[in-house]
Write a protein that holds these residues in place. Structure first.
Motif, PDB file in Angstrom:
ATOM      1  N   THR A 185     -26.226 -24.540-152.160  1.00  0.00           N
ATOM      2  CA  THR A 185     -27.444 -24.792-151.592  1.00  0.00           C
ATOM      3  C   THR A 185     -27.248 -26.685-151.599  1.00  0.00           C
ATOM      4  N   LEU A 186     -27.160 -26.594-150.125  1.00  0.00           N
ATOM      5  CA  LEU A 186     -27.078 -28.489-150.055  1.00  0.00           C
ATOM      6  C   LEU A 186     -28.910 -29.250-149.892  1.00  0.00           C
ATOM      7  N   PHE A 187     -29.003 -30.066-150.542  1.00  0.00           N
ATOM      8  CA  PHE A 187     -31.155 -31.036-150.442  1.00  0.00           C
ATOM      9  C   PHE A 187     -30.355 -31.326-149.373  1.00  0.00           C
ATOM     10  N   LEU A 188     -30.906 -32.230-148.870  1.00  0.00           N
ATOM     11  CA  LEU A 188     -31.012 -33.257-147.289  1.00  0.00           C
ATOM     12  C   LEU A 188     -31.387 -34.418-148.276  1.00  0.00           C
ATOM     13  N   ASP A 189     -31.463 -34.895-149.564  1.00  0.00           N
ATOM     14  CA  ASP A 189     -31.932 -35.743-150.455  1.00  0.00           C
ATOM     15  C   ASP A 189     -30.235 -36.069-150.805  1.00  0.00           C
ATOM     16  N   ASP A 190     -29.501 -34.987-151.121  1.00  0.00           N
ATOM     17  CA  ASP A 190     -28.211 -35.256-151.437  1.00  0.00           C
ATOM     18  C   ASP A 190     -26.878 -36.206-150.908  1.00  0.00           C
ATOM     19  N   ASP A 191     -26.237 -36.650-151.238  1.00  0.00           N
ATOM     20  CA  ASP A 191     -25.368 -38.127-151.337  1.00  0.00           C
ATOM     21  C   ASP A 191     -24.023 -37.639-150.371  1.00  0.00           C
ATOM     22  N   PRO A 192     -23.793 -37.586-149.497  1.00  0.00           N
ATOM     23  CA  PRO A 192     -22.573 -36.609-148.993  1.00  0.00           C
ATOM     24  C   PRO A 192     -21.362 -37.308-149.743  1.00  0.00           C
ATOM     25  N   ALA A 193     -21.409 -38.854-150.402  1.00  0.00           N
ATOM     26  CA  ALA A 193     -20.186 -39.440-150.468  1.00  0.00           C
ATOM     27  C   ALA A 193     -19.784 -38.739-151.869  1.00  0.00           C
ATOM     28  N   ALA A 194     -21.045 -38.442-152.822  1.00  0.00           N
ATOM     29  CA  ALA A 194     -20.931 -38.102-154.400  1.00  0.00           C
ATOM     30  C   ALA A 194     -20.710 -36.609-153.753  1.00  0.00           C
ATOM     31  N   LEU A 195     -20.611 -36.017-152.960  1.00  0.00           N
ATOM     32  CA  LEU A 195     -20.248 -34.396-152.978  1.00  0.00           C
ATOM     33  C   LEU A 195     -18.913 -34.390-152.147  1.00  0.00           C
ATOM     34  N   ALA A 196     -18.757 -35.366-151.993  1.00  0.00           N
ATOM     35  CA  ALA A 196     -16.842 -35.615-151.410  1.00  0.00           C
ATOM     36  C   ALA A 196     -16.355 -35.266-152.177  1.00  0.00           C
ATOM     37  N   ARG A 197     -16.981 -36.264-153.299  1.00  0.00           N
ATOM     38  CA  ARG A 197     -15.345 -36.775-154.781  1.00  0.00           C
ATOM     39  C   ARG A 197     -15.871 -35.168-155.656  1.00  0.00           C
ATOM     40  N   ALA A 198     -16.215 -34.434-155.341  1.00  0.00           N
ATOM     41  CA  ALA A 198     -15.917 -32.756-155.453  1.00  0.00           C
ATOM     42  C   ALA A 198     -14.689 -32.035-154.647  1.00  0.00           C
ATOM     43  N   PHE A 199     -14.011 -32.536-153.965  1.00  0.00           N
ATOM     44  CA  PHE A 199     -12.914 -31.922-153.646  1.00  0.00           C
ATOM     45  C   PHE A 199     -11.929 -33.195-153.962  1.00  0.00           C
ATOM     46  N   GLU A 200     -10.764 -32.759-154.067  1.00  0.00           N
ATOM     47  CA  GLU A 200      -8.940 -32.711-154.795  1.00  0.00           C
ATOM     48  C   GLU A 200      -8.779 -33.835-153.156  1.00  0.00           C
ATOM     49  N   ASP A 201      -7.884 -34.736-153.822  1.00  0.00           N
ATOM     50  CA  ASP A 201      -8.081 -35.721-152.959  1.00  0.00           C
ATOM     51  C   ASP A 201      -6.721 -35.427-151.382  1.00  0.00           C
ATOM     52  N   ALA A 202      -6.098 -34.746-152.066  1.00  0.00           N
ATOM     53  CA  ALA A 202      -5.619 -33.791-150.555  1.00  0.00           C
ATOM     54  C   ALA A 202      -6.454 -32.531-149.491  1.00  0.00           C
ATOM     55  N   GLU A 203      -7.864 -32.418-149.829  1.00  0.00           N
ATOM     56  CA  GLU A 203      -8.243 -32.012-149.170  1.00  0.00           C
ATOM     57  C   GLU A 203      -9.625 -32.309-148.757  1.00  0.00           C
ATOM     58  N   ARG A 204      -9.876 -34.072-148.518  1.00  0.00           N
ATOM     59  CA  ARG A 204     -11.130 -34.636-147.772  1.00  0.00           C
ATOM     60  C   ARG A 204      -9.512 -36.178-146.669  1.00  0.00           C
ATOM     61  N   ASP A 205     -10.177 -36.554-146.250  1.00  0.00           N
ATOM     62  CA  ASP A 205     -10.287 -38.082-145.688  1.00  0.00           C
ATOM     63  C   ASP A 205     -11.009 -38.439-144.791  1.00  0.00           C
ATOM     64  N   ALA A 206     -10.821 -39.737-144.397  1.00  0.00           N
ATOM     65  CA  ALA A 206     -12.281 -41.255-144.331  1.00  0.00           C
ATOM     66  C   ALA A 206     -13.425 -40.013-143.275  1.00  0.00           C
ATOM     67  N   PHE A 207     -13.090 -39.030-143.076  1.00  0.00           N
ATOM     68  CA  PHE A 207     -14.352 -38.105-142.258  1.00  0.00           C
ATOM     69  C   PHE A 207     -15.171 -37.201-143.045  1.00  0.00           C
TER      70      PHE A 207
END
Length: 117
Positions: free
Chosen positions: A74-96
């Motif tokens: 479940t995702l909510f419209l008021d979720d913070d995408p930057a905070a959610l991105a921190r749930a991923f390992e560094d190798a699984e994310r990039d600048a986009f």
């Protein structure tokens, strides 16, 4: 035929000066602002383009493949995408990644509703 990179495609989507400056939003969810949209309908249109491009990027495909493992269903419209991105390992994310998560929030997020007592 030259296919533009994912980064090049994202540059086609304008980011409002409000988002660039990091100014607080009036009443729009952060995901809508990150997509540079003026409202939810416009954000949904932009989000479709972002996800279409993300499916061609190796890192973004990996992020999308593990999204529900890391964030739940479940995702909510008021979720913070930057905070959610921190749930991923560094190798699984990039600048986009934040922008890709914002697109997911806009397309499948729902309003947060307080439980009935």
């Amino acid at each position: 035929m030259r296919i533009p990179s994912f980064a090049g495609l994202l540059r086609l989507l304008p980011i409002s000066s409000e988002v660039r400056a990091g100014a607080p939003a009036d009443n729009m969810p952060r995901a809508v602002r990150l997509l540079g949209a003026g409202g939810l309908a416009d954000a949904r249109h932009r989000a479709e383009h972002v996800l279409e491009s993300a499916r061609r990027c190796t890192c973004c495909r990996e992020l999308l493949a593990h999204m529900f493992d890391r964030l739940g269903s479940t995702l909510f419209l008021d979720d913070d995408p930057a905070a959610l991105a921190r749930a991923f390992e560094d190798a699984e994310r990039d600048a986009f990644s934040v922008r890709v998560l914002a697109a997911c929030i806009v397309l499948s997020g729902r309003e947060r509703v307080a439980p009935a007592l």
